[in-house]
Write a protein that holds these residues in place. Sequence first.
Motif, short mmCIF file in Angstrom:
data_model
loop_
_atom_site.label_atom_id
_atom_site.label_comp_id
_atom_site.label_asym_id
_atom_site.label_seq_id
_atom_site.Cartn_x
_atom_site.Cartn_y
_atom_site.Cartn_z
N TYR A 4 0.83 -1.20 0.00
CA TYR A 4 0.00 0.00 0.00
C TYR A 4 0.87 1.25 0.00
O TYR A 4 1.93 1.27 0.63
N THR A 5 0.43 2.27 -0.69
CA THR A 5 0.98 3.61 -0.53
C THR A 5 0.11 4.24 0.54
O THR A 5 -0.85 4.95 0.27
N ILE A 6 0.42 3.93 1.78
CA ILE A 6 -0.50 4.08 2.90
C ILE A 6 -0.94 5.52 3.14
O ILE A 6 -2.12 5.76 3.42
N GLU A 7 -0.06 6.48 3.05
CA GLU A 7 -0.48 7.86 3.30
C GLU A 7 -1.47 8.34 2.26
O GLU A 7 -2.43 9.03 2.58
N PHE A 53 -0.32 9.73 12.11
CA PHE A 53 -1.14 10.84 11.64
C PHE A 53 -0.58 11.38 10.32
O PHE A 53 0.62 11.63 10.21
N VAL A 54 -1.46 11.53 9.32
CA VAL A 54 -1.00 11.95 7.99
C VAL A 54 -1.57 13.31 7.57
O VAL A 54 -1.06 13.92 6.63
N GLY A 72 2.68 13.53 10.54
CA GLY A 72 4.04 13.10 10.79
C GLY A 72 4.25 12.51 12.18
O GLY A 72 5.28 11.90 12.44
N ASP A 73 3.27 12.70 13.07
CA ASP A 73 3.39 12.17 14.43
C ASP A 73 2.94 10.72 14.49
O ASP A 73 2.12 10.26 13.69
N LEU A 74 3.48 10.01 15.47
CA LEU A 74 3.12 8.63 15.76
C LEU A 74 2.85 8.53 17.25
O LEU A 74 3.59 9.08 18.05
N ASP A 90 -9.10 22.59 11.81
CA ASP A 90 -10.17 23.04 10.91
C ASP A 90 -10.25 22.22 9.63
O ASP A 90 -10.82 22.64 8.64
N GLU A 91 -9.65 21.04 9.66
CA GLU A 91 -9.73 20.07 8.55
C GLU A 91 -9.77 18.68 9.16
O GLU A 91 -9.45 18.50 10.34
N PRO A 92 -10.16 17.65 8.40
CA PRO A 92 -10.20 16.29 8.95
C PRO A 92 -8.84 15.86 9.52
O PRO A 92 -7.78 16.22 8.99
N LEU A 93 -8.88 15.12 10.61
CA LEU A 93 -7.70 14.50 11.21
C LEU A 93 -7.62 13.10 10.61
O LEU A 93 -8.49 12.26 10.84
#
Length: 130
Positions: A4-7, A53-54, A72-74, A90-93
């Motif tokens: 998968y190109t997961i991001e 988190f992407v 970029g966080d894990l 103010d955008e989807p997480l």
Amino acid sequence: MAHYTIEDIARANPDFRKVLWTGKYAQIVLMTIPVGGEIGDEVHETTDQILNFVAGTGEAVLNGQSHRVEAGDLCAVAAGAQHNFRNTGDEPLVLYTVYGPPEHAAGASYATKVDADAAEAAGRDEPPHS
């Protein structure tokens, strides 16, 4: 083997929760938390969880301690840890998470948290048993 190109796949996912892949010992799940939404306070007694988190910004609450999260966080959540993740931006997480062992039904997909919670309450989101 699955590749998968997961991001890219995670960013394209419109659903609150979508199981991408389930193996015998681990599971990959995509999540998109809407603005103002949250995963919900929970504890997985026998499952470790790693969240990557992407996109977006949010708040991680792990055993009562709050931390900011962003692309970029894990976050690693050990089995038995109380946790919640909230979208504070103010955008989807957007994130993908790896559970070990699997936590949800293979192939499950829920457009909203309400749908996901209803499936869990009705026993329709049980992980496969090895």
